[in-house]
Design an enzyme around this catalytic site. Structure first.
Site, PDB file in Angstrom:
ATOM      1  N   ASP A 179       0.867  -1.173   0.000  1.00  0.00           N
ATOM      2  CA  ASP A 179       0.000   0.000   0.000  1.00  0.00           C
ATOM      3  C   ASP A 179       0.910   1.231   0.000  1.00  0.00           C
ATOM      4  O   ASP A 179       1.624   1.493   0.971  1.00  0.00           O
ATOM      5  CB  ASP A 179      -0.882  -0.018   1.255  1.00  0.00           C
ATOM      6  CG  ASP A 179      -1.918   1.097   1.276  1.00  0.00           C
ATOM      7  OD1 ASP A 179      -1.674   2.141   0.627  1.00  0.00           O
ATOM      8  OD2 ASP A 179      -2.944   0.943   1.955  1.00  0.00           O
ATOM      9  N   HIS A 180       0.875   1.989  -1.107  1.00  0.00           N
ATOM     10  CA  HIS A 180       1.807   3.106  -1.286  1.00  0.00           C
ATOM     11  C   HIS A 180       1.529   4.253  -0.312  1.00  0.00           C
ATOM     12  O   HIS A 180       2.367   5.146  -0.140  1.00  0.00           O
ATOM     13  CB  HIS A 180       1.736   3.623  -2.726  1.00  0.00           C
ATOM     14  CG  HIS A 180       3.061   4.094  -3.247  1.00  0.00           C
ATOM     15  ND1 HIS A 180       4.042   4.616  -2.437  1.00  0.00           N
ATOM     16  CD2 HIS A 180       3.563   4.125  -4.501  1.00  0.00           C
ATOM     17  CE1 HIS A 180       5.087   4.951  -3.164  1.00  0.00           C
ATOM     18  NE2 HIS A 180       4.834   4.658  -4.421  1.00  0.00           N
ATOM     19  N   ARG A 181       0.378   4.255   0.330  1.00  0.00           N
ATOM     20  CA  ARG A 181       0.084   5.288   1.327  1.00  0.00           C
ATOM     21  C   ARG A 181       0.950   5.107   2.568  1.00  0.00           C
ATOM     22  O   ARG A 181       1.196   6.063   3.306  1.00  0.00           O
ATOM     23  CB  ARG A 181      -1.396   5.255   1.700  1.00  0.00           C
ATOM     24  CG  ARG A 181      -2.338   5.584   0.563  1.00  0.00           C
ATOM     25  CD  ARG A 181      -3.789   5.328   0.946  1.00  0.00           C
ATOM     26  NE  ARG A 181      -4.035   3.930   1.280  1.00  0.00           N
ATOM     27  CZ  ARG A 181      -5.233   3.435   1.592  1.00  0.00           C
ATOM     28  NH1 ARG A 181      -6.290   4.249   1.633  1.00  0.00           N
ATOM     29  NH2 ARG A 181      -5.373   2.153   1.883  1.00  0.00           N
TER      30      ARG A 181
END
Length: 226
Positions: free
Chosen positions: A201-203
């Site tokens: 998850d790039h967040r």
């Protein structure tokens, strides 16, 4: 198109989702909303196979869970949850394992592996898989995972991208172990190779952090650790 099909079909069996399957469906909707990226590497599996063979009742999956736990200790950013723009990392390592059952894919959790040796991990993993396949999982058995491993190698799948299971921030997909030609010391030799693909998850995780975890994991799996 859907309406036309509905007008033609006159019978069918409606099975509303409930319990664990209903929770899983909701989480998959959440998963598709996450901006993810994938990292992939090939890993030599000779050492992992030898470790599994040397200890009765142990599988390659157990060896890989142990290796994942060790890599998460060094890369705690992946042992985390993301929710409401907050990333929470954990010292406890709880590994979700995807299990194919007659009721569909379920993900029981092997809790507290950060302090377990290989035999303890093998026992916990076996208990979780048995419960899943016997339809005896309770909500505590599927809650609290901080990271998930999905191994489809035994089904002949060489590589695949797994879907992150929110609120977790990463999941590891493990493909089948194959004998492949590789170049070693300027010679072509046959090695046992498996593909590992990490979905992040790039967040919560950037590319360098995910790459460090995967490189560390590869090193652990390929080591001669007893």
């Amino acid at each position: 198109m859907v309406n036309e099909a509905s007008s033609v079909l006159t019978s069918g069996t409606a099975l509303p989702l409930k319990g664990i399957r209903k929770v899983a469906a909701r989480r998959m909707i959440q998963a598709w909303q996450a901006p993810v990226f994938h990292l992939s590497t090939d890993v030599r599996m000779e050492s992992a196979l030898a470790r599994a063979k040397a200890q009765a009742g142990t599988t390659v999956t157990d060896v890989l869970i142990s290796a994942v736990s060790d890599s998460l200790k060094s890369n705690p950013a992946l042992n985390a949850h993301y929710a409401d723009e907050i990333v929470t990392t954990f010292s406890e390592i709880n590994i979700g394992i995807a299990v194919a059952t007659t009721a569909g894919l379920l993900v029981p959790v092997v809790h507290g592996v950060e302090t377990d040796d290989l035999s303890a991990i093998a026992k916990k993993r076996k208990d979780a898989v048995t419960k899943a396949r016997d339809g005896k999982l309770s909500m505590p058995d599927i809650e609290g995972a901080t990271f998930t491993v999905s191994n489809l190698g035994m089904l002949g799948i060489n590589n695949f991208d797994a879907i992150v299971n929110p609120p977790q921030v990463a999941i590891l997909a493990i493909g089948s172990t194959r004998e492949l030609p590789v170049v070693s010391d300027s010679k072509i030799v046959i090695r046992k190779i498996a593909n590992l693909t990490l979905t992040c998850d790039h967040r919560a995780i950037d590319g360098a952090t995910g790459a460090n975890f995967l490189a560390n994991l590869r090193s652990i799996i390929e080591s001669e650790k007893e």
